[in-house]
Design a protein around this motif. Structure first.
Motif, PDB file in Angstrom:
ATOM      1  N   GLN A 320       0.823  -1.205   0.000  1.00  0.00           N
ATOM      2  CA  GLN A 320       0.000   0.000   0.000  1.00  0.00           C
ATOM      3  C   GLN A 320       0.862   1.262   0.000  1.00  0.00           C
ATOM      4  OE1 GLN A 320      -4.239   0.520   1.157  1.00  0.00           O
ATOM      5  NE2 GLN A 320      -3.266   0.592   3.148  1.00  0.00           N
ATOM      6  N   ALA A 321       2.009   1.201   0.666  1.00  0.00           N
ATOM      7  CA  ALA A 321       2.930   2.341   0.650  1.00  0.00           C
ATOM      8  C   ALA A 321       3.446   2.603  -0.763  1.00  0.00           C
ATOM      9  CB  ALA A 321       4.092   2.088   1.610  1.00  0.00           C
ATOM     10  N   VAL A 322       3.790   1.540  -1.491  1.00  0.00           N
ATOM     11  CA  VAL A 322       4.227   1.706  -2.886  1.00  0.00           C
ATOM     12  C   VAL A 322       3.072   2.191  -3.747  1.00  0.00           C
ATOM     13  CG1 VAL A 322       5.120   0.486  -4.907  1.00  0.00           C
ATOM     14  CG2 VAL A 322       6.058  -0.003  -2.632  1.00  0.00           C
ATOM     15  N   GLN A 323       1.879   1.691  -3.509  1.00  0.00           N
ATOM     16  CA  GLN A 323       0.690   2.177  -4.219  1.00  0.00           C
ATOM     17  C   GLN A 323       0.519   3.682  -4.000  1.00  0.00           C
ATOM     18  OE1 GLN A 323      -2.872   0.133  -2.960  1.00  0.00           O
ATOM     19  NE2 GLN A 323      -4.205   1.199  -4.404  1.00  0.00           N
ATOM     20  N   ASN A 324       0.718   4.133  -2.761  1.00  0.00           N
ATOM     21  CA  ASN A 324       0.628   5.564  -2.471  1.00  0.00           C
ATOM     22  C   ASN A 324       1.716   6.354  -3.192  1.00  0.00           C
ATOM     23  OD1 ASN A 324      -1.658   5.895  -0.736  1.00  0.00           O
ATOM     24  ND2 ASN A 324      -0.534   4.830   0.876  1.00  0.00           N
ATOM     25  N   MET A 325       2.935   5.826  -3.210  1.00  0.00           N
ATOM     26  CA  MET A 325       4.014   6.500  -3.932  1.00  0.00           C
ATOM     27  C   MET A 325       3.665   6.633  -5.408  1.00  0.00           C
ATOM     28  SD  MET A 325       7.827   5.248  -4.966  1.00  0.00           S
ATOM     29  CE  MET A 325       7.008   4.299  -6.246  1.00  0.00           C
ATOM     30  N   ASN A 326       3.138   5.562  -6.008  1.00  0.00           N
ATOM     31  CA  ASN A 326       2.758   5.612  -7.419  1.00  0.00           C
ATOM     32  C   ASN A 326       1.774   6.747  -7.679  1.00  0.00           C
ATOM     33  OD1 ASN A 326       4.334   3.430  -8.239  1.00  0.00           O
ATOM     34  ND2 ASN A 326       2.684   1.940  -7.981  1.00  0.00           N
ATOM     35  N   ILE A 327       0.797   6.873  -6.818  1.00  0.00           N
ATOM     36  CA  ILE A 327      -0.219   7.913  -6.987  1.00  0.00           C
ATOM     37  C   ILE A 327       0.404   9.297  -6.817  1.00  0.00           C
ATOM     38  CG2 ILE A 327      -2.376   8.849  -6.051  1.00  0.00           C
ATOM     39  CD1 ILE A 327      -3.013   5.891  -5.185  1.00  0.00           C
ATOM     40  N   MET A 328       1.236   9.457  -5.807  1.00  0.00           N
ATOM     41  CA  MET A 328       1.881  10.747  -5.556  1.00  0.00           C
ATOM     42  C   MET A 328       2.762  11.184  -6.724  1.00  0.00           C
ATOM     43  SD  MET A 328       2.953   9.963  -1.602  1.00  0.00           S
ATOM     44  CE  MET A 328       3.704  11.534  -1.159  1.00  0.00           C
ATOM     45  N   MET A 329       3.432  10.221  -7.368  1.00  0.00           N
ATOM     46  CA  MET A 329       4.382  10.539  -8.430  1.00  0.00           C
ATOM     47  C   MET A 329       3.759  10.517  -9.825  1.00  0.00           C
ATOM     48  SD  MET A 329       6.801  11.161  -6.431  1.00  0.00           S
ATOM     49  CE  MET A 329       7.978  11.661  -7.693  1.00  0.00           C
ATOM     50  N   GLY A 330       2.466  10.238  -9.908  1.00  0.00           N
ATOM     51  CA  GLY A 330       1.793  10.248 -11.201  1.00  0.00           C
ATOM     52  C   GLY A 330       1.987   8.996 -12.025  1.00  0.00           C
ATOM     53  N   PHE A 331       2.433   7.908 -11.395  1.00  0.00           N
ATOM     54  CA  PHE A 331       2.592   6.631 -12.097  1.00  0.00           C
ATOM     55  C   PHE A 331       1.262   5.885 -12.122  1.00  0.00           C
ATOM     56  CE2 PHE A 331       7.076   6.643 -10.065  1.00  0.00           C
ATOM     57  CZ  PHE A 331       7.575   7.443 -11.080  1.00  0.00           C
ATOM     58  N   GLU A 332       1.212   4.830 -12.923  1.00  0.00           N
ATOM     59  CA  GLU A 332       0.081   3.926 -12.845  1.00  0.00           C
ATOM     60  C   GLU A 332       0.017   3.356 -11.425  1.00  0.00           C
ATOM     61  OE1 GLU A 332      -2.404   2.926 -14.880  1.00  0.00           O
ATOM     62  OE2 GLU A 332      -1.786   4.463 -16.328  1.00  0.00           O
ATOM     63  N   GLU A 333      -1.176   3.298 -10.883  1.00  0.00           N
ATOM     64  CA  GLU A 333      -1.358   2.863  -9.502  1.00  0.00           C
ATOM     65  C   GLU A 333      -0.800   1.467  -9.243  1.00  0.00           C
ATOM     66  OE1 GLU A 333      -5.227   2.657  -6.448  1.00  0.00           O
ATOM     67  OE2 GLU A 333      -5.458   3.240  -8.550  1.00  0.00           O
ATOM     68  N   THR A 334      -0.832   0.636 -10.266  1.00  0.00           N
ATOM     69  CA  THR A 334      -0.441  -0.772 -10.113  1.00  0.00           C
ATOM     70  C   THR A 334       1.038  -1.033 -10.390  1.00  0.00           C
ATOM     71  OG1 THR A 334      -1.067  -1.174 -12.418  1.00  0.00           O
ATOM     72  CG2 THR A 334      -2.752  -1.581 -10.733  1.00  0.00           C
ATOM     73  N   LEU A 335       1.793  -0.002 -10.764  1.00  0.00           N
ATOM     74  CA  LEU A 335       3.167  -0.203 -11.210  1.00  0.00           C
ATOM     75  C   LEU A 335       4.019  -0.826 -10.098  1.00  0.00           C
ATOM     76  CD1 LEU A 335       4.675   0.374 -13.868  1.00  0.00           C
ATOM     77  CD2 LEU A 335       5.518   2.493 -12.836  1.00  0.00           C
ATOM     78  N   GLY A 336       4.698  -1.915 -10.427  1.00  0.00           N
ATOM     79  CA  GLY A 336       5.530  -2.601  -9.459  1.00  0.00           C
ATOM     80  C   GLY A 336       4.775  -3.476  -8.487  1.00  0.00           C
ATOM     81  N   LEU A 337       3.464  -3.568  -8.673  1.00  0.00           N
ATOM     82  CA  LEU A 337       2.625  -4.315  -7.731  1.00  0.00           C
ATOM     83  C   LEU A 337       1.773  -5.366  -8.445  1.00  0.00           C
ATOM     84  CD1 LEU A 337       1.387  -1.278  -5.604  1.00  0.00           C
ATOM     85  CD2 LEU A 337       3.007  -3.033  -4.845  1.00  0.00           C
ATOM     86  N   GLU A 338       2.181  -5.729  -9.640  1.00  0.00           N
ATOM     87  CA  GLU A 338       1.350  -6.607 -10.464  1.00  0.00           C
ATOM     88  C   GLU A 338       1.484  -8.078 -10.111  1.00  0.00           C
ATOM     89  OE1 GLU A 338       3.676  -4.528 -11.649  1.00  0.00           O
ATOM     90  OE2 GLU A 338       2.834  -3.188 -13.180  1.00  0.00           O
ATOM     91  N   GLN A 339       2.353  -8.426  -9.155  1.00  0.00           N
ATOM     92  CA  GLN A 339       2.582  -9.841  -8.870  1.00  0.00           C
ATOM     93  C   GLN A 339       1.302 -10.506  -8.385  1.00  0.00           C
ATOM     94  OE1 GLN A 339       3.710  -7.365  -7.015  1.00  0.00           O
ATOM     95  NE2 GLN A 339       3.542  -7.810  -4.845  1.00  0.00           N
ATOM     96  N   PRO A 340       1.001 -11.707  -8.896  1.00  0.00           N
ATOM     97  CA  PRO A 340      -0.188 -12.433  -8.428  1.00  0.00           C
ATOM     98  C   PRO A 340       0.038 -13.011  -7.047  1.00  0.00           C
ATOM     99  CG  PRO A 340       1.028 -13.774  -9.974  1.00  0.00           C
ATOM    100  CD  PRO A 340       1.725 -12.443  -9.945  1.00  0.00           C
ATOM    101  N   PRO A 341      -1.030 -13.360  -6.356  1.00  0.00           N
ATOM    102  CA  PRO A 341      -0.877 -14.012  -5.046  1.00  0.00           C
ATOM    103  C   PRO A 341      -0.097 -15.322  -5.156  1.00  0.00           C
ATOM    104  CG  PRO A 341      -3.138 -13.268  -5.377  1.00  0.00           C
ATOM    105  CD  PRO A 341      -2.439 -13.110  -6.693  1.00  0.00           C
ATOM    106  N   LEU A 342       0.574 -15.686  -4.055  1.00  0.00           N
ATOM    107  CA  LEU A 342       1.325 -16.940  -3.987  1.00  0.00           C
ATOM    108  C   LEU A 342       0.390 -18.050  -3.520  1.00  0.00           C
ATOM    109  CD1 LEU A 342       4.508 -15.566  -2.195  1.00  0.00           C
ATOM    110  CD2 LEU A 342       4.237 -16.012  -4.648  1.00  0.00           C
ATOM    111  N   PHE A 343       0.145 -19.020  -4.367  1.00  0.00           N
ATOM    112  CA  PHE A 343      -0.755 -20.116  -4.009  1.00  0.00           C
ATOM    113  C   PHE A 343      -0.237 -21.415  -4.596  1.00  0.00           C
ATOM    114  CE2 PHE A 343      -4.314 -22.963  -4.599  1.00  0.00           C
ATOM    115  CZ  PHE A 343      -4.948 -22.891  -3.366  1.00  0.00           C
ATOM    116  N   PRO A 344      -0.237 -22.518  -3.877  1.00  0.00           N
ATOM    117  CA  PRO A 344      -0.736 -22.643  -2.504  1.00  0.00           C
ATOM    118  C   PRO A 344       0.273 -22.106  -1.495  1.00  0.00           C
ATOM    119  CG  PRO A 344       0.112 -24.731  -3.264  1.00  0.00           C
ATOM    120  CD  PRO A 344       0.218 -23.803  -4.423  1.00  0.00           C
TER     121      PRO A 344
END
Length: 344
Positions: A320-344
């Motif tokens: 969420q901190a990186v998501q906030n940085m993305n928004i503050m800096m004008g990047f795509e909100e999802t940038l660097g956070l696209e990894q899927p969940p680890l399962f199982p």
């Protein structure tokens, strides 16, 4: 390219920040600090990142701020406020992962925590929950990253609260269960393996410091009523399940409530509203920035049971901190956070 520094990188949120940011295509991590591990290669403390970064821990000094545009502070509450004041004084943008800048009402912070040494900064800080405060975060110089429990609780309740559907004459109850990493990396008796394994324990019932944080944001969304918060410790490493029991002003159909939540979270990429009646699982969000939301209604249609699952170290902290940085800096909100969940 944005140059980033991390103050306090030797805890679980610190290592998660480094792991996310070294893969971020628009970020260079210039330094990470730790007094305890000063001079030691980062991978010697966190072997999972061996060969992935050449960073070494350094001691924080104001001179380091000349090298960066944005600073993440991941130190305990009470320690962050003085450091953030120095960073802000140098004109740098800050995302603080402690509780020190989550309350614009300084008196509420001081009642829950301690005396605040930077009250004017606290009053200007923006609460970093993008699903509610995206526009404010875009313009912010200082963001107070939400707590893990409040993230899960608020995302469970916010759409109904914003629509005025809560019967606030009856308390809203939030029951949350968290893995032991939420207690941090320093060992203690409660999280000691023989004490935590194969057990389930409520703690700080109705007295947890996250309760006033949850109540403040719900009140700001239009929910003027009592919030009861009961956290539990469960024997798993990471993950939070929160269940909010929300009394309704009038009986509703599940399809109506579900549509309300889908509409509210439309365009919010990290919130996944599950099909009606389906419950979320920590297994399905582990290692990701997703929050899964499940909804069901009591038989009479007068109580909504809203359930959320998050990874407490990602959506509940560093992601969420990186998501906030993305928004503050004008990047795509999802940038660097696209990894899927680890399962199982």
């Amino acid at each position: 390219m944005v140059n980033v520094g991390i103050v306090g990188g030797s805890g679980y949120t610190g290592v998660q920040l480094v792991a996310l940011l070294i893969r971020h295509p628009e970020v260079t991590v210039r330094w990470v600090t730790s007094r305890k591990f000063e001079g030691q290669p980062f991978y010697e403390t966190f072997g999972a990142l061996r060969s992935l970064t050449n960073l070494s821990f350094v001691r924080f000094t104001p001179e380091l701020l000349d090298e960066v545009d944005v600073v993440f502070t991941a130190v305990p509450h009470g320690q962050a406020m003085d450091i953030v004041a120095v960073i802000a004084g140098h004109g740098k943008r800050v995302i603080d992962l402690s509780a020190d800048f989550r309350f614009q009402d300084v008196a509420a912070y001081e009642q829950a925590y301690q005396h605040h040494t930077a009250p004017e900064l606290a009053k200007k800080a923006i609460y970093g929950l993008p699903e509610l405060f995206f526009g404010e975060i875009q313009e912010a110089d200082l963001v107070g990253n939400p707590g893990c429990y409040p993230t899960s609780a608020i995302l469970a309740a916010a759409p109904l609260i914003r629509e005025g559907g809560w019967n606030a004459r009856i308390p809203l109850i939030v029951d949350s269960k968290s893995g032991v990493s939420g207690a941090g990396r320093e060992p203690n008796l409660t999280t000691h393996f023989p004490e935590a394994d194969e057990g389930l324990m409520p703690y700080k019932v109705l007295t947890h410091r996250h309760q006033p944080e949850i109540a403040a944001i719900i009140a700001g969304a239009g929910g003027e009523g009592e919030v009861y918060f009961v956290p539990h410790l469960v024997p798993m490493n990471r993950g939070i399940i929160s269940t909010a029991y929300i009394p309704l002003k009038e009986a509703m159909e599940l399809s109506e409530v579900h549509g309300m939540y889908e509409t509210f979270y439309a365009g919010k990429p990290f919130v996944r509203v599950l099909p009606p009646g389906k419950a979320p699982s920590t297994h399905h969000v582990r290692g990701s920035n997703f929050c899964d939301v499940g909804l069901t209604l009591s038989q009479d249609g007068k109580t909504l049971v809203a359930m959320t699952a998050i990874d407490n170290l990602i959506k509940g902290a560093s992601g969420q901190a990186v998501q906030n940085m993305n928004i503050m800096m004008g990047f795509e909100e999802t940038l660097g956070l696209e990894q899927p969940p680890l399962f199982p």
